[in-house]
Design an enzyme around this catalytic site. Structure first.
Site, mmCIF file in Angstrom:
data_model
loop_
_atom_site.group_PDB
_atom_site.id
_atom_site.type_symbol
_atom_site.label_atom_id
_atom_site.label_comp_id
_atom_site.label_asym_id
_atom_site.label_seq_id
_atom_site.Cartn_x
_atom_site.Cartn_y
_atom_site.Cartn_z
ATOM 1 N N SER A 106 0.887 -1.260 0.101
ATOM 2 C CA SER A 106 -0.147 -0.164 -0.077
ATOM 3 C C SER A 106 0.626 1.338 0.122
ATOM 4 C CB SER A 106 -1.013 -0.066 1.039
ATOM 5 O OG SER A 106 -2.070 -0.864 1.021
ATOM 6 N N TYR A 199 -10.687 2.285 6.048
ATOM 7 C CA TYR A 199 -9.664 1.893 5.145
ATOM 8 C C TYR A 199 -10.260 0.842 4.200
ATOM 9 C CZ TYR A 199 -5.100 0.950 3.023
ATOM 10 O OH TYR A 199 -3.838 1.059 2.345
ATOM 11 N N SER A 200 -10.110 1.240 2.757
ATOM 12 C CA SER A 200 -10.955 0.246 1.588
ATOM 13 C C SER A 200 -9.647 0.509 0.566
ATOM 14 C CB SER A 200 -11.936 0.675 1.237
ATOM 15 O OG SER A 200 -12.695 -0.095 0.154
ATOM 16 N N ASN A 201 -9.319 -0.609 -0.012
ATOM 17 C CA ASN A 201 -8.311 -0.807 -1.271
ATOM 18 C C ASN A 201 -9.417 -0.338 -2.505
ATOM 19 O OD1 ASN A 201 -5.664 -1.897 -0.348
ATOM 20 N ND2 ASN A 201 -6.886 -3.355 0.405
ATOM 21 N N GLY A 344 3.208 -0.701 3.880
ATOM 22 C CA GLY A 344 2.691 -1.658 3.099
ATOM 23 C C GLY A 344 2.718 -2.965 3.475
#
Length: 389
Positions: A106, A199-201, A344
Site C-alpha cells: 500500500s 480503509y478500503s483498497n 505496505g
C-alpha cells in the site's frame, strides 16, 4: 484486513492472510522449514555504542519469526546507510541482498495520490468533483452512487466503498481493474460518503481508473513518467500484466499458516489483484527518496501538498495518534514530532517507514506478512528507532 475470507494486503498489515485464496498450489513455489540458522549480523560498534538500528533488525529476525529484515536510513545531512539481518533465501541459505527489492503493497497508494494531485494542479481533476464527472455511470450499487462520492473521498478513505479484497475467489490469476471494482460493487456501502473514515483498497482502484480516463494513458506509464523518472527512482516499477517475478536482487518472501507449520516461499505471484492499491515493487532506499522528495515539494506544488497533509483520525487502523491525509499517514514519534509515510503489506513482505520535517528518513522491510499486533509494533519500533537515534 481480518477474517479468513480476506485477501492479504493492506497498508499497515492489520489483516489476516487467507488460508486458501493467496496460497493455492499453483503459486506455492516451495515449502521450507526453519532448519538453517538465521544469520544475525553483529551490531556495528561505534563511539556511541552498538548500532541501535542493526540491533532492532536482529531482534525482528530473532524474536519476530521473519526470515530476513532490511533497512535504509537517511540522516539529516543526507547520509545514507543500509542494514540487513537474517537469510535472503531459506532454500539456498543465500544472504539478504543489500537494499533488495520488495513488494511494497500500500505504499503504492501514495504514488497514486501524488499523480491525482498533480492532475489537480493541472486543473484536469478536482478533488471536490464527483466520480461520475470522470467515470459516468460506472459506480452504482446498494447505497453506492458515483454522483455522491468525490475524488477527495477516495483519496482520504471516506467514501464508504466496500473492500473488494474481502470477496475475491480462490483463483490466482490476472485481474482487470474494472473486475476488481465490480467485485466491490456487488456488496453494500459501509456508510454514506464523508460520514466516516474506513480503509478500503477499492478507493484506490477507482482513483487509478480516474487517472487512466483523464490522461488516456495506462496507470503504470503515468506513475513512471510523473514520479519514477522525474525524481530518479532507479529500482521502482509497476509490474506489467502477467509479470509474477521481482526483477532485481531481492530477498524471498514467505508465508506461514501457523506457528506449527513451515514457511512457504511465495515470492512469485501475479500482483494484478492489488493494482493501484498495492502493485509496486521498490527498495527501502527508493522509498526514502520518494517520500523525502514528496515532503520537500519536488513532486507537488505547495497547495496540493498542503491538501495531501490535511488529515483525519485513523488510529483504529494505523495505531495511537495516527492520522490519514490524501494517501499519506502521519504518526507521532516517541522522540517528538511526526513521521510521514504510509506503509505496505503484501503476501511475503511487510514495509514500514517515514520521513521527518528535519530530513530524516527510514524504511524497514521484513520477508513475511505480519499478522500479530506484537510483530507489527516491533516493526514500527524499528522505524522509530532509526528516526529517533
Amino acid at each position: 484486513m481480518r477474517g479468513q475470507k480476506r485477501r492479504a494486503f493492506r497498508s499497515t498489515g492489520r489483516q489476516h492472510v487467507p488460508r486458501r485464496q493467496i496460497l493455492p498450489a499453483a503459486i506455492v513455489m516451495m515449502t521450507v522449514a526453519l532448519m538453517t540458522p538465521l544469520a544475525l549480523v553483529p551490531p556495528t560498534a561505534s563511539a556511541a555504542g552498538p548500532d541501535t538500528v542493526q540491533q532492532s533488525l536482529n531482534a525482528l529476525v530473532r524474536d519476530g519469526g521473519t526470515p530476513a529484515a532490511l533497512a535504509s536510513v537517511t540522516g539529516p545531512g543526507g547520509h545514507d546507510r543500509t542494514y540487513t539481518a537474517g537469510i535472503g533465501d531459506l532454500a539456498t541459505g543465500a544472504p539478504v541482498p543489500v537494499d533488495g527489492q520488495v513488494r511494497i503493497g500500500s505504499n503504492t497508494k501514495t504514488f497514486i495520490a501524488v499523480v491525482v494531485l498533480q492532475l489537480v494542479a493541472e486543473r484536469r481533476v478536482s478533488l471536490d468533483a464527483f466520480v461520475d464527472t470522470y467515470l459516468p455511470g460506472l459506480v452504482r450499487g446498494k447505497g453506492i452512487d458515483g454522483r455522491r462520492i468525490t475524488v477527495r473521498h477516495l483519496l482520504q478513505q471516506t467514501s464508504g466503498l466496500p473492500e473488494y479484497t474481502s470477496h475475491l475467489g480462490d483463483d490466482v490469476r490476472y485481474y482487470a481493474p474494472r473486475e476488481l471494482l465490480a467485485t466491490a460493487l456487488r456488496h453494500p456501502a459501509d456508510f454514506a460518503p464523508g460520514k466516516r473514515w474506513k480503509y478500503s483498497n477499492t478507493n484506490y482502484v477507482l482513483a487509478g481508473l480516474i487517472v487512466q480516463k483523464v490522461t488516456g494513458r495506462p496507470l503504470a506509464d503515468e506513475i513512471d513518467r510523473r514520479i519514477i523518472k522525474r525524481i530518479g527512482l532507479r529500482h521502482t516499477y509497476f509490474p506489467t500484466p502477467g509479470d509474477a517475478s521481482i526483477r532485481e536482487p531481492h530477498p524471498h518472501g514467505y508465508y506461514q499458516e501457523s506457528a506449527q507449520t513451515p514457511l512457504r516461499d511465495i515470492t512469485e505471484m501475479d500482483p494484478s489483484w492489488a493494482w493501484a492499491a498495492g502493485q509496486l515493487i521498490s527498495t527501502n532506499s527508493d522509498l526514502n527518496h520518494f517520500f523525502t522528495a514528496l515532503l520537500t515539494g519536488r513532486l507537488l506544488p505547495a497547495p496540493q501538498l498542503a491538501r495531501m497533509r490535511s488529515t483525519v483520525p485513523a488510529e483504529a487502523t494505523f495505531g495511537p495518534g495516527a492520522r490519514y491525509g490524501l494517501g499519506l499517514v502521519s504518526r507521532p514519534l516517541p522522540c517528538g514530532g511526526l513521521s510521514w509515510g504510509h506503509g505496505g503489506s503484501f503476501p511475503g513482505y511487510e514495509t514500514r517507514g517515514g520521513v521527518t520535517e528535519d530530513g530524516r528518513a527510514a524504511n524497514v522491510a521484513v520477508t513475511v506478512q505480519l499478522t500479530g499486533e506484537t510483530a507489527r509494533r516491533s516493526l514500527e519500533h524499528s522505524v522509530d528507532t532509526a528516526l529517533c537515534r
